[in-house]
Design a protein around this motif. Sequence first.
Motif, PDB file in Angstrom:
ATOM      1  N   THR A 173     144.903  16.702  76.182  1.00  9.02           N
ATOM      2  CA  THR A 173     145.621  15.675  76.920  1.00  9.02           C
ATOM      3  C   THR A 173     146.449  14.858  75.938  1.00  9.02           C
ATOM      4  O   THR A 173     146.184  14.841  74.732  1.00  9.02           O
ATOM      5  N   THR A 174     147.449  14.177  76.459  1.00  8.56           N
ATOM      6  CA  THR A 174     148.266  13.319  75.606  1.00  8.56           C
ATOM      7  C   THR A 174     147.744  11.883  75.581  1.00  8.56           C
ATOM      8  O   THR A 174     148.191  11.080  74.769  1.00  8.56           O
ATOM      9  N   HIS A 180     149.502  18.987  75.925  1.00  9.84           N
ATOM     10  CA  HIS A 180     150.026  19.744  74.792  1.00  9.84           C
ATOM     11  C   HIS A 180     149.201  21.010  74.636  1.00  9.84           C
ATOM     12  O   HIS A 180     147.983  20.997  74.869  1.00  9.84           O
ATOM     13  N   VAL A 181     149.838  22.087  74.229  1.00 14.04           N
ATOM     14  CA  VAL A 181     149.151  23.316  73.865  1.00 14.04           C
ATOM     15  C   VAL A 181     149.558  23.655  72.434  1.00 14.04           C
ATOM     16  O   VAL A 181     150.751  23.770  72.137  1.00 14.04           O
ATOM     17  N   TYR A 182     148.561  23.784  71.556  1.00 14.89           N
ATOM     18  CA  TYR A 182     148.805  24.077  70.145  1.00 14.89           C
ATOM     19  C   TYR A 182     148.512  25.545  69.860  1.00 14.89           C
ATOM     20  O   TYR A 182     147.601  26.134  70.440  1.00 14.89           O
ATOM     21  N   LEU A 252     142.845   4.793  76.335  1.00 20.27           N
ATOM     22  CA  LEU A 252     142.634   6.230  76.497  1.00 20.27           C
ATOM     23  C   LEU A 252     142.993   6.951  75.203  1.00 20.27           C
ATOM     24  O   LEU A 252     143.760   6.444  74.378  1.00 20.27           O
ATOM     25  N   VAL A 253     142.424   8.139  75.027  1.00 19.00           N
ATOM     26  CA  VAL A 253     142.661   8.897  73.804  1.00 19.00           C
ATOM     27  C   VAL A 253     143.181  10.293  74.138  1.00 19.00           C
ATOM     28  O   VAL A 253     142.989  10.797  75.255  1.00 19.00           O
ATOM     29  N   SER A 254     143.846  10.901  73.170  1.00 15.19           N
ATOM     30  CA  SER A 254     144.321  12.276  73.314  1.00 15.19           C
ATOM     31  C   SER A 254     143.145  13.206  73.074  1.00 15.19           C
ATOM     32  O   SER A 254     142.604  13.261  71.970  1.00 15.19           O
ATOM     33  N   ALA A 255     142.741  13.932  74.115  1.00 12.22           N
ATOM     34  CA  ALA A 255     141.472  14.660  74.105  1.00 12.22           C
ATOM     35  C   ALA A 255     141.669  16.167  74.043  1.00 12.22           C
ATOM     36  O   ALA A 255     142.213  16.761  74.984  1.00 12.22           O
ATOM     37  N   PRO A 256     141.217  16.823  72.969  1.00 10.91           N
ATOM     38  CA  PRO A 256     141.177  18.286  72.958  1.00 10.91           C
ATOM     39  C   PRO A 256     140.242  18.800  74.041  1.00 10.91           C
ATOM     40  O   PRO A 256     139.170  18.219  74.282  1.00 10.91           O
ATOM     41  N   VAL A 265     138.900  17.875  84.716  1.00 14.53           N
ATOM     42  CA  VAL A 265     139.023  16.604  84.014  1.00 14.53           C
ATOM     43  C   VAL A 265     140.301  15.881  84.404  1.00 14.53           C
ATOM     44  O   VAL A 265     141.214  16.454  84.990  1.00 14.53           O
ATOM     45  N   ARG A 266     140.328  14.598  84.050  1.00 23.32           N
ATOM     46  CA  ARG A 266     141.504  13.762  84.208  1.00 23.32           C
ATOM     47  C   ARG A 266     141.732  13.031  82.887  1.00 23.32           C
ATOM     48  O   ARG A 266     140.785  12.774  82.139  1.00 23.32           O
TER      49      ARG A 266
END
Length: 314
Positions: A173-174, A180-182, A252-256, A265-266
Amino acid sequence: MGERLVRVSSPDKPYFPERGLTKLDVVRYFLAVGDGILRALRDRPTMLERWPRGVFEGATIATRQTNRGDAFYQKRLPAGAPEWVRTAHITFPSGRTADEVAPSELAVVIWAANLGTLRFHPWPVTAADVERPDQLRIDLDPMPGVGFEQVVPVAHEVRAFLAELGMTGYPKTTGGRGLHVYLSIEPRWSFGDCRRAVLALGREMQRRLPDLVTTTWWREQRDRPVFVDYNQMARDHTVTSAYSIRPTPAALVSAPLDWSELDQVRPEDFDVLSMPARFAERGDPHAGLDGDRHSLEPLLALADRDGLEAPPER
């Protein structure tokens, strides 16, 4: 974690007053996810997004146009940095150069957090070779008013397409509505090649999901919900790192993520308070990025087939 001592000044300073979180809480958060955020930043030239007064109502970030605000982006090594903070020498599109922080240990992350850094913006290169990316970053950017639930099916189609090419992507998530997809790649290609590869992928998504995906650059001309932002692979364009904290009241955080949980998830499930327990239980879903590196040749062959040139840096 290491043996360095990093002083935290004003530990009780409110950073997210609506959540009751202080600077020390932010530092403890980064310590709790230390292995994960260091994996995301290690040896990468990294711009620091500093909020030294915390996040409060009406707070703004300085831009190139205004040069005024409560927060700012730090592209160069701050004055007075400890001697153990390593840097990478980079060249911007303008031709100017800078020595940018390139975290080599968790102490650097904590030192930056003490300066008010909430979001880290690493380049997709390492200090070993700042001209050739070793990560392909696919930014699925929803248009205004478009919800996370419309981005998810696009991410699934990206995964399926990459699998057809023998590639493995890693979603996160951003901290907002996007994803994002890495992809780990061999550091053999230029930034232009990488933009061209992401554009080719975006065009394939547009063919497969014509009602959802666009690669039209000009915002006012986009007529579909999700933009594949290929220009995030331009030199000096960066996306927020995994585990960075979004500077909004909710923290909120950027979550792998694991692909298996994407439908459940949200973005609001992951914040400074919830992520440490998740990390302790599950570890880092992006640990696989340290593994095999893929060739860009299949995506570049698709770009050749479609007659795509490298998009200009914007």
